[in-house]
Design a protein around this motif. Structure first.
Motif, short mmCIF file in Angstrom:
data_model
loop_
_atom_site.label_atom_id
_atom_site.label_comp_id
_atom_site.label_asym_id
_atom_site.label_seq_id
_atom_site.Cartn_x
_atom_site.Cartn_y
_atom_site.Cartn_z
N ILE A 1 -55.68 -27.85 24.41
CA ILE A 1 -54.97 -28.91 23.68
C ILE A 1 -55.95 -29.73 22.85
N ARG A 2 -57.13 -30.00 23.40
CA ARG A 2 -58.11 -30.78 22.66
C ARG A 2 -58.56 -30.04 21.39
N CYS A 3 -58.79 -28.73 21.51
CA CYS A 3 -59.18 -27.94 20.33
C CYS A 3 -58.08 -27.94 19.28
N GLU A 4 -56.82 -27.80 19.72
CA GLU A 4 -55.72 -27.82 18.76
C GLU A 4 -55.64 -29.18 18.06
N ASN A 5 -55.87 -30.23 18.83
CA ASN A 5 -55.83 -31.58 18.26
C ASN A 5 -56.91 -31.74 17.19
N ASP B 1 -45.42 -36.29 12.05
CA ASP B 1 -45.81 -37.20 13.13
C ASP B 1 -44.86 -37.08 14.32
N GLU B 2 -43.57 -37.01 14.03
CA GLU B 2 -42.58 -36.92 15.11
C GLU B 2 -42.74 -35.62 15.89
N GLN B 3 -42.94 -34.51 15.16
CA GLN B 3 -43.10 -33.24 15.84
C GLN B 3 -44.37 -33.23 16.71
N LYS B 4 -45.45 -33.82 16.16
CA LYS B 4 -46.69 -33.87 16.93
C LYS B 4 -46.52 -34.68 18.22
N LEU B 5 -45.81 -35.81 18.12
CA LEU B 5 -45.56 -36.63 19.30
C LEU B 5 -44.71 -35.89 20.32
N ARG B 6 -43.72 -35.14 19.85
CA ARG B 6 -42.88 -34.37 20.78
C ARG B 6 -43.71 -33.33 21.54
N ILE B 7 -44.60 -32.64 20.78
CA ILE B 7 -45.44 -31.63 21.43
C ILE B 7 -46.38 -32.28 22.45
N GLU B 8 -46.98 -33.42 22.05
CA GLU B 8 -47.88 -34.12 22.96
C GLU B 8 -47.16 -34.61 24.20
N ASN B 9 -45.94 -35.12 24.02
CA ASN B 9 -45.15 -35.57 25.18
C ASN B 9 -44.83 -34.42 26.12
N ALA B 10 -44.54 -33.26 25.55
CA ALA B 10 -44.24 -32.09 26.38
C ALA B 10 -45.45 -31.69 27.22
N HIS B 11 -46.63 -31.68 26.56
CA HIS B 11 -47.85 -31.35 27.31
C HIS B 11 -48.14 -32.37 28.40
N LEU B 12 -47.95 -33.64 28.08
CA LEU B 12 -48.19 -34.68 29.08
C LEU B 12 -47.23 -34.57 30.26
N LYS B 13 -45.98 -34.21 29.98
CA LYS B 13 -45.00 -34.05 31.05
C LYS B 13 -45.39 -32.89 31.96
N GLU B 14 -45.86 -31.79 31.37
CA GLU B 14 -46.29 -30.66 32.19
C GLU B 14 -47.49 -31.05 33.05
N GLU B 15 -48.42 -31.76 32.46
CA GLU B 15 -49.60 -32.18 33.22
C GLU B 15 -49.22 -33.13 34.35
#
Length: 718
Positions: free
Chosen positions: A89-93, A120-134
């Motif tokens: 995720i860090r590399c993608e960011n 921006d909205e799509q990026k936040l959605r993806i980040e929220n999904a990753h955070l939820k999984e973590e």
């Protein structure tokens, strides 16, 4: 794969561990059975024992170790997967950020002033999904430590409890106005009381942490059962009503590594006690988990303590789930009783809403025996306390205490600062004495009173009452402001802490028995004082303990009464004293801070600061000369941290002797009194104990003891 048998000898865990190397056939058979059933029942273990020619306990410990190893392997795999995903995720960011820097507008050929809102909205959605999984993965790992899913935990409000300042609302939840409760009262002289202790550099692996978590979880389960189970597990004494452990019932109920093995060299001390304390749950748990606050909360019991490492921290801003590896020394306030030194795991858990538990259990650290200088080896089996919210905020006992506070303070406190908690305390020790206990303290220690649950709980109750009394407005004409009262209480607390720390020397210092007296032993030690709040130079600490055939209450009242002071204070030249300031310190009239002024003396610039503390387990009277300007500064509210103090005083405890008379039996008809003096002998760091100093100390303590005996009409001591 090889595993230690851990149980092939019933007494193996008490001495040097014996190891058994399993054969390849045995390991292969055990592995195949483990794949089918990781938790075999007793019948299956017995069958494997006969088949493989192994002791059932070896089978039990092999499966236990194998489960622990598998758990650690799975956790390491989960951690590796989480780290890999985090790196991805860090590399993608980083790649996305670099791509955004190179975006060129097709119309004007320049970089856009702002990013696309849709992007921006799509990026936040993806980040929220990753955070939820973590979060889900972390929750599953954390659930292993507490034994139930995170979703079942009661909601915890994100309240921050400062380590230095608690408002009155923290005690009663009423949010009334008034001065804040400065928890620095618990830190009076931490720098001078807590020495630098040498500890080995420990490398704690993930496997070690997993084993510690398992030990702490099992200890917590055992503590809760010990608290919630009554007869026949606990036996109430007919003489004093004390609850002691029925070892036969304990053996039948608990099948754990802590179960007692019959060994004549091991002595068991196990007791339980319950009572009401005045303290907010979060504040109380926070003090238990902070080692400095813990020491200052129990200065008469804990001589030294240190957190070696925090294995796991609390969740959601609370202490629930916190696990620490600690070092601790517990003491009896006498130079005749050595401290008990041990490493332990401390685990805190919120069981349900309004119910907390804190458990301590010994933990073996490599090469720890080479560090310990104590003549006894003490192991703390699952011990600790259960803290429960009281219904409606009070109890029958609480109402009686509230009436006592109203009587001594003249202020109604029930609806302001009182927050009642029911605390049940369990102390469980295995002790192997390497040297005989001194004859004066043999009964007190063997009866379990010296290190028992009653002493811990009564000390906690007295400390919590001290905080409650701080909330009362000034009760002395000379101390009109809350700041002045708080400053005086800090000064007195630092004096008591210093006194308690002087009785058991730090950093390997040993007491030296001085010759010249046959009736009692005078022991002394030298230490260099360099702390800002202490006199600079070499300080001599001297102590002697005697037995008197009087109840502890009578002896305590004699020492704390300013009218009888000229009868024992050899330094006052029998001049009377007058109390010029008085601060209430608890519900018992003997818990107070006094400022005394000598009459018929030329030293008008010198006053005596004295604090007396008493509870069911014993009492102390500590005093120290303080000059008049320092007292005036403290009464005006200035910081007293750097006022020099060199306290002396007395400790009084029951003797623990069992007295039988007719059909009744009682414990503790006499008192053990320890006399302690601290003297600044030299300003030179290289000073030694000279013969003149020995003579002076012997005469000082000897004359004090003789005057005490004469005033109390005690012709004999022991």
């Amino acid at each position: 794969m090889e595993f230690s048998s851990g149980g092939d000898d019933p007494d193996s865990h008490r001495g040097k561990k014996r190891y058994h190397r399993h054969t390849a056939h045995q390991i292969q058979r055990l592995e195949s059975m483990f794949k089918e059933c990781p938790h075999p029942d007793e019948k299956t273990r017995s069958q494997l024992s006969r088949e493989l020619n192994l002791h059932p306990r070896q089978i039990k410990f092999w499966f236990q170790n194998r489960r622990t190893q598998m758990k650690a392997q799975h956790e390491r795999a989960d951690n590796s997967a989480l780290r890999a995903e985090n790196d991805k995720i860090r590399c993608e960011n980083i790649a996305i950020r670099e791509a955004l820097k190179n975006v060129i507008c097709p119309c004007c050929g320049t970089s856009p002033a702002s990013e696309d809102p849709y992007f921006d909205e799509q990026k936040l959605r993806i980040e929220n999904a990753h955070l939820k999984e973590e979060l889900d993965r972390v929750s599953s790992v954390a659930a292993k430590y507490i034994g139930r899913p995170i979703s079942q935990l009661p909601p915890v409000q994100p309240i921050h409890v400062s380590s230095l300042d608690l408002s009155m609302a923290s005690f009663g939840g009423h949010g009334i106005g008034g001065p804040s409760l400065d928890l620095d009262l618990l830190h009076g002289s931490s720098s001078s009381v807590i020495p630098t202790l040498p500890f080995p550099q420990l490398t704690i692996s993930d496997m070690d942490k997993s084993l510690m978590a398992d030990i702490a979880t099992n200890a917590m389960e055992e503590l809760i059962r010990l608290v919630q189970t009554n007869e026949p597990l606990w036996i109430k004494g007919a003489a004093d009503g004390r609850e002691t452990l029925n070892l036969d019932s304990y053996e039948r109920i608990f099948q754990s590594p802590y179960s007692h093995m019959k060994n004549p060299g091991i002595r068991i001390e196990a007791s339980r006690d319950s009572g009401v304390v005045i303290m907010n749950c979060l504040a109380l748990v926070d003090m238990f988990m902070d080692v400095k606050k813990w020491m200052e909360l129990f200065p008469t019991i804990v001589s030294r303590a240190k957190t070696i490492e925090v294995i796991s921290s609390g969740m959601l801003g609370s202490q629930s789930g916190t696990l620490q590896l600690m070092y601790e020394e517990v003491q009896v306030l006498s130079a005749l009783v050595p401290t008990r030194q041990l490493y332990l795991l401390r685990f805190c858990q919120q069981i349900e809403q309004g119910l907390w538990a804190v458990v301590d259990v010994s933990y073996e650290v490599p090469h720890q025996d080479s560090q310990f200088s104590s003549p006894s080896k003490a192991q703390r089996l699952p011990s600790g306390c259960l803290i429960r919210e009281m219904p409606n905020g009070y109890s029958e006992v609480g109402v009686r205490l509230r009436h006592r506070f109203d009587e001594i303070s003249g202020v109604s406190l029930l609806n302001s600062i009182f927050d009642w908690k029911q605390v049940t305390w369990v102390e469980h020790w295995e002790v192997e004495e390497k040297a005989p206990i001194h004859r004066l303290y043999r009964d007190l220690i063997h009866n379990g009173l010296a290190f028992g649950a009653e002493r811990w709980l009564s000390t906690l109750q007295r400390a919590c009452e001290r905080f409650a009394c701080l909330m009362v407005s000034g009760n002395s004409p000379l101390i009109p402001s809350p700041e002045g009262k708080r400053s005086m209480m800090k000064l007195a607390q630092r004096m008591v802490n210093n006194f308690c720390a002087s009785i058991n020397p730090a950093n390997g210092q040993q007491w030296t028995t001085l010759s010249g007296l046959n009736e009692f032993e005078v022991r002394a030690t030298l230490h260099k004082s360099t702390d800002p709040g202490q006199p600079s130079g070499v300080v001599l600490s001297a102590a002697a303990t005697i037995w008197l055939p009087l109840p502890p209450t009578s002896v305590f009242n004699f020492f704390r009464d300013e009218r009888t002071r000229p009868q024992w204070d050899v330094l006052s030249n029998q001049n009377p004293v007058q109390e010029v300031a008085h601060i209430v310190n608890g519900s018992h009239p003997g818990n107070c801070i006094s400022v005394l002024r000598g009459l018929n003396t030329s030293q008008n610039n010198m006053l005596i600061l004295q604090e007396s503390c008493v509870d069911s387990s014993g009492s102390v009277v500590v005093y120290c000369p303080v000059d008049l300007p320092a007292i005036n500064m403290a009464m005006s509210g200035e910081d007293p941290s750097y006022f020099p103090l060199l306290p002396s005083g007395f400790t009084i405890s029951p003797d623990g002797r069992v007295q039988e008379g007719g059909a009744s039996t009682s414990i503790g008809s006499g008192s053990l009194i320890t006399v302690v003096f601290q003297i600044l002998v030299s300003n030179l760091p290289s000073a030694r104990l000279s013969p003149e100093s020995v003579t002076t100390v012997n005469n000082l303590i000897g004359n004090t003891i003789h005057q005490i005996k004469a005033a109390l009409n005690c012709s004999t001591t022991c």
